[in-house]
Design a protein around this motif. Structure first.
Motif, short mmCIF file in Angstrom:
data_model
loop_
_atom_site.label_atom_id
_atom_site.label_comp_id
_atom_site.label_asym_id
_atom_site.label_seq_id
_atom_site.Cartn_x
_atom_site.Cartn_y
_atom_site.Cartn_z
N GLY A 1 -78.95 26.21 47.33
CA GLY A 1 -79.64 26.23 46.28
C GLY A 1 -78.56 25.61 45.28
O GLY A 1 -77.48 24.80 45.41
N THR A 2 -79.18 25.03 44.01
CA THR A 2 -78.18 24.43 42.91
C THR A 2 -77.98 25.30 41.77
O THR A 2 -77.80 24.86 40.52
CB THR A 2 -78.94 23.30 42.57
N ASP A 3 -77.95 26.60 42.14
CA ASP A 3 -77.37 27.47 41.14
C ASP A 3 -76.39 27.22 40.28
O ASP A 3 -75.31 26.75 40.99
CB ASP A 3 -77.19 29.21 41.71
N PRO A 4 -76.16 27.47 38.98
CA PRO A 4 -74.72 27.20 38.32
C PRO A 4 -73.86 28.13 38.80
O PRO A 4 -74.03 29.09 39.29
CB PRO A 4 -75.20 27.12 36.80
N VAL A 5 -72.48 27.66 38.72
CA VAL A 5 -71.37 28.47 39.10
C VAL A 5 -71.08 29.43 38.01
O VAL A 5 -70.84 28.79 36.74
CB VAL A 5 -69.99 27.67 39.67
N ASP B 1 -67.82 27.19 45.80
CA ASP B 1 -66.28 27.33 46.18
C ASP B 1 -65.31 26.54 44.96
O ASP B 1 -64.20 26.52 45.01
CB ASP B 1 -65.89 26.47 47.54
N LEU B 2 -65.94 25.93 44.21
CA LEU B 2 -65.29 25.18 42.98
C LEU B 2 -64.20 26.15 42.31
O LEU B 2 -63.06 25.81 42.13
CB LEU B 2 -66.19 24.66 42.04
N PRO B 3 -64.54 27.53 41.72
CA PRO B 3 -63.65 28.37 41.40
C PRO B 3 -62.26 28.44 42.06
O PRO B 3 -61.27 28.40 41.72
CB PRO B 3 -64.22 29.75 40.97
#
Lengths: 118, 580
Positions: free
Chosen positions: B317-321, B398-400
């Motif tokens: 999905g494109t859920d925000p982080v 995985d960005l954080p």
């Protein structure tokens, strides 16, 4: 005495050609301008006045591919072991090695690469 | 990821053998210095100010974690534990020993890396957009076309001794991220119909292959005679790409000047002939080559395309982080870039931390970055021409985690596109050509502008530094460009503004203009500060970038703000005028 290589072998100049049968081109010459003479020539010599002057490579391809020249195409001048592979791939089949090149070591230069992308 | 085949490996191995023999003959005194020079340069080897420099090719900037680990090992074993990523997507080692170089090349060949044609008067390794294959604005996957050009140009026997170096850049997206306007040949993909995701190399329905082509620019370049390339063709159908390149190179090889090294680039030939006449010459040569054996076919393009594997993306999905640490948000704003696959992002690892020479990485960082690439980005990374690294396929979720790790490694400075993301050549600290140092200038500017809020407020600004007129630091196309000049043995710095490396149709490539007399090194941070003040006072909104203000109001207001009353000269320091 500079060494002559033909067909990847060290040879002696076998027959003296009449000067009308030999065309000599300098790097700045345009093969198209002497197409008539090339058509009748038994040997075309392309001069390499300097090691790093690459114009003769283009001249060789033009002679072979555009002007249909099938006779002996000889590289003369600063012809060194490190150029032989590329010179041959551009259509040269005779090479007058410059003075000081070890002819036997030079022959190995033809085998620098066993494949080509082009 | 790029896959090598047997032929690639064999050629690289044979190249090592050839160069080992050439080096041996040189060291034995059997090969003249000047000739060895021509041979070593095409293997990336310079003799520099203090030591040789070896420029290792990173084809199209694409690198695997495995290769980066090998580079770490080599830089540790044969160098001083670091390497320098250059503006041509290469890695330079600054301290190898000449007699070690054949061994280094042999080590590189074990991971299919090499230094072929990274220097010398030949066709250099082709460069491209670091977001190729992942950019939402992609027209074609430029890697495929780079690969076709690489095969055509590598050991091309006809074009091995050109009048001068020759650089080709390919851009496959709407936005130009490859600076095609400042290369000997710039190719910008053009598409006339919709894309086919199964055939990204062509980018269009294979039944309609002629819908893809390239806008061809010729004669751009920096150096002492900077020029923006001329459009020679608005649309070159893809099939004709290589025959057209061959026509250009043949005309250049035969007619480019060889009497003066400073007039030997193709841009001078274009200028001397005039673009129109030059175009006629190219077209006449091409008429003979067109539709000949060099013509591309679908099969050849598919073969090139098959060299590149894409990661196994998961459907997400494109859920925000949900992670709102301000430092993380600043980083996502500057260093995280959109991706064409939903749920993924491309991430720039900044090599522009204050206090570190731009583009430098230590061997330890290389190993650590390889680890990041393996854990977060399918084991692949890219080198950008702005001297940073990109992890192109990171899951948004995985960005954080990536940010925390990158920050711990000093690779998360949130400055991509900002003033401190400085492009710089190695300069007088290393380079034999340099007139002045560049790295200390970059550091002084970074130290001056270390307030992130202020940096973000200034907005997008490219600042480029070159230590001499060869312009390796691309100062002509920096929004602010700094050039080191020598004046009676002293280092001075000339400042240009208004350059642009290109990008969009609305903001095309342009060359900077010199603002006036040059400065001492210690004045440079103040000068940049004055330029920024002037910009902030004149911008119509935060959306208007520095370079746009320069183009709108001209150089004069900036000049006045920097020099005060220009006619009275500078207030406190003697300044020398260096003619542009």
């Amino acid at each position: 005495m500079a060494t002559l290589i033909k067909g990847r072998r060290i040879v002696k100049e076998s027959s003296l050609l009449h000067e009308s049968q030999v065309v000599r081109l300098e790097p700045s010459d345009d093969p198209a301008a002497v197409a008539d003479r090339i058509a009748r020539a038994a040997r075309v010599e392309v001069n390499f006045p300097k090691f790093g002057d690459g114009r003769g490579y283009s001249i060789a391809r033009l002679l072979r591919e555009r002007h249909g020249y099938r006779g002996e195409l000889r590289a003369v001048g600063q012809v060194a072991r490190d150029n032989l592979h590329f010179l041959e791939r551009c259509g040269f089949d005779a090479f007058l090695l410059r003075d000081g090149e070890d002819p036997h070591e030079a022959l190995r230069g033809f085998e620098d690469f066993s494949a080509a992308y082009q | 990821m790029y896959r090598y085949d047997e032929i690639d490996q064999r050629l690289v191995d044979e190249r090592v053998r050839q160069f080992r023999d050439q080096t041996r003959r040189f060291l034995d005194g059997k090969l003249a210095e000047e000739e060895f020079r021509a041979l070593r340069l095409r293997n990336g080897l310079y003799i520099q100010r203090y030591a040789p420099m070896l420029r290792i090719a990173i084809p199209y900037g694409l690198l695997t974690s495995h290769q980066l680990r090998k580079l770490a090992e080599i830089s540790r074993r044969y160098d001083r534990g670091y390497g320098h990523f250059s503006t041509r997507q290469n890695l330079q080692l600054n301290w190898p020993r000449l007699h070690d170089v054949p061994d280094i090349l042999a080590e590189l060949a074990t991971v299919q890396l090499h230094a072929i044609q990274t220097s010398g008067n030949c066709i250099r390794n082709v460069t491209t957009d670091h977001f190729a294959g992942v950019a939402p604005d992609e027209i074609v996957d430029s890697f495929v076309w780079c690969e076709l050009i690489r095969q055509w140009s590598t050991f091309n026997p006809e074009f091995s001794y050109l009048p001068r170096k020759f650089k080709i850049a390919v851009n496959g997206a709407e936005k130009d991220r490859a600076a095609v306007g400042v290369h000997d040949i710039g190719l910008h993909a053009v598409r006339r119909s919709g894309s086919d995701p199964d055939f990204p190399g062509l980018g269009s329905d294979p039944d309609l292959p002629n819908e893809v082509g390239f806008r061809v620019l010729i004669g751009g370049g920096l150096g002492r005679t900077p020029m923006i390339g001329h459009v020679m063709r608005e649309f070159l159908p893809w099939r004709h790409l290589l025959t057209y390149l061959e026509a250009i190179l043949r005309v250049y090889n035969r007619h480019g000047r060889r009497d003066n090294i400073h007039k030997a680039r193709i841009k001078i030939l274009v200028k001397e002939r005039g673009p129109e006449r030059f175009r006629e010459e190219i077209e006449a040569e091409w008429a003979e080559l067109r539709d000949g054996p060099g013509t591309l076919t679908e099969a050849k393009v598919i073969e090139a395309q098959s060299r590149f594997t894409r990661p196994a993306y998961q459907e997400m999905g494109t859920d925000p982080v949900y992670f709102s640490a301000p430092a993380f948000l600043a980083w996502t704003k500057r260093n995280v870039h959109p991706h064409k696959v939903p749920g993924y992002a491309a991430v720039t690892l900044s090599l522009k931390k204050t206090g570190v020479p731009p583009g430098d990485v230590t061997s330890e960082q290389m190993d650590a970055i390889a680890g990041l690439a393996e854990r977060y980005a399918f084991g692949e990374l890219r080198v950008t021409h702005e001297q940073n690294l990109v992890l192109a396929d990171v899951r948004a979720a995985d960005l954080p985690g990536l940010w925390r790790e990158a920050r711990a490694l000093g690779l998360a400075t949130p400055n991509i596109g900002l003033l401190t993301n400085i492009i710089s050549c190695p300069g007088g600290d290393f380079c034999a050509l340099a007139n002045a140092k560049s790295i200390p200038v970059a550091q002084a500017i970074q130290e001056r502008f270390d307030d992130l809020d202020y940096l973000h407020d200034i907005g997008e600004l490219d600042l480029n530094i070159s230590g001499c007129i060869n312009a390796c630091g691309h100062h002509h196309v920096g929004h602010i460009g700094i050039l080191g000049v020598d004046k009676n043995g002293e280092e001075w710095y000339q400042v240009e503004i208004g350059g642009n490396q290109g990008g969009t149709a609305a903001s095309p490539a342009s060359l900077g203009k010199v603002i006036g007399p040059s400065f001492a090194r210690s004045d440079i941070p103040d000068v940049i500060g004055r330029l920024i003040e002037c910009y902030l006072a004149h911008r119509d909104s935060e959306a208007e970038r520095f370079v746009e203000v320069v183009h709108r109001i001209g150089v004069e207001p900036f000049k006045e703000h920097v020099y005060g009353n220009a006619h009275q000269g500078p207030p406190h320091r003697q300044r020398e005028f260096i003619a542009a």
